[in-house]
Design a protein around this motif. Structure first.
Motif, PDB file in Angstrom:
ATOM      1  N   SER A 144       0.834  -1.205   0.000  1.00 48.58           N
ATOM      2  CA  SER A 144       0.000   0.000   0.000  1.00 48.58           C
ATOM      3  C   SER A 144       0.869   1.255   0.000  1.00 48.58           C
ATOM      4  O   SER A 144       0.550   2.228  -0.684  1.00 48.58           O
ATOM      5  CB  SER A 144      -0.948  -0.006   1.201  1.00 48.58           C
ATOM      6  N   GLN A 159       0.859   4.170  -2.756  1.00 47.88           N
ATOM      7  CA  GLN A 159       0.585   5.530  -2.304  1.00 47.88           C
ATOM      8  C   GLN A 159       1.633   6.493  -2.837  1.00 47.88           C
ATOM      9  O   GLN A 159       1.307   7.582  -3.299  1.00 47.88           O
ATOM     10  CB  GLN A 159       0.544   5.573  -0.766  1.00 47.88           C
ATOM     11  N   PHE A 218      -3.844   1.441  -4.355  1.00 55.63           N
ATOM     12  CA  PHE A 218      -3.484   1.739  -2.969  1.00 55.63           C
ATOM     13  C   PHE A 218      -4.618   1.330  -2.037  1.00 55.63           C
ATOM     14  O   PHE A 218      -4.386   0.672  -1.012  1.00 55.63           O
ATOM     15  CB  PHE A 218      -3.179   3.235  -2.813  1.00 55.63           C
ATOM     16  N   LEU A 255      -4.355  -1.549   0.744  1.00 58.31           N
ATOM     17  CA  LEU A 255      -4.548  -1.182   2.142  1.00 58.31           C
ATOM     18  C   LEU A 255      -5.610  -2.060   2.790  1.00 58.31           C
ATOM     19  O   LEU A 255      -5.451  -2.516   3.924  1.00 58.31           O
ATOM     20  CB  LEU A 255      -4.932   0.293   2.238  1.00 58.31           C
TER      21      LEU A 255
END
Length: 108
Positions: A36, A40, A83, A87
């Motif tokens: 993640s 990001q 992302f 996550l």
């Protein structure tokens, strides 16, 4: 077009006038690929490139076309979606204590 996106996502910071080149990030701080944090960073870089490119486009100081900026915006959007998925997939358990009385008094 692909070269533009690749160049924007892989740019390293330029040295300031008369200064040394920016050092590479510490190896321990580099996120694992496809995590993640990795997505990001890529999304943020692509989004920043869109933001800067669009500003330059509006005042006529770029050779990028609207189509190229739109493609870059799509890339940023895809990275933000990846992302979010990464996550959600990461199993990060957060332990919250049942007794929160110390928070009421302002002590941490």
């Amino acid at each position: 077009m692909i070269r533009l996106i690749t160049a924007l996502l892989s740019r390293r910071p330029r040295p300031t006038r008369g200064g040394a080149a920016a050092p590479d990030p510490l190896p321990g701080l580099t996120p694992a690929p496809y995590s993640s944090a990795w997505h990001q960073r890529r999304a943020h870089r692509a989004g920043t490139a869109v933001h800067m490119g669009y500003g330059r486009f509006l005042i006529g100081r770029t050779t990028a076309t609207a189509e190229e900026l739109a493609d870059l915006a799509d890339t940023a959007s895809d990275e933000w979606a990846k992302f979010a998925a990464a996550l959600r997939a990461e199993d990060a358990d957060v332990i919250v204590p049942r007794d929160l009385s110390d928070l009421e008094e302002g002590d941490l």
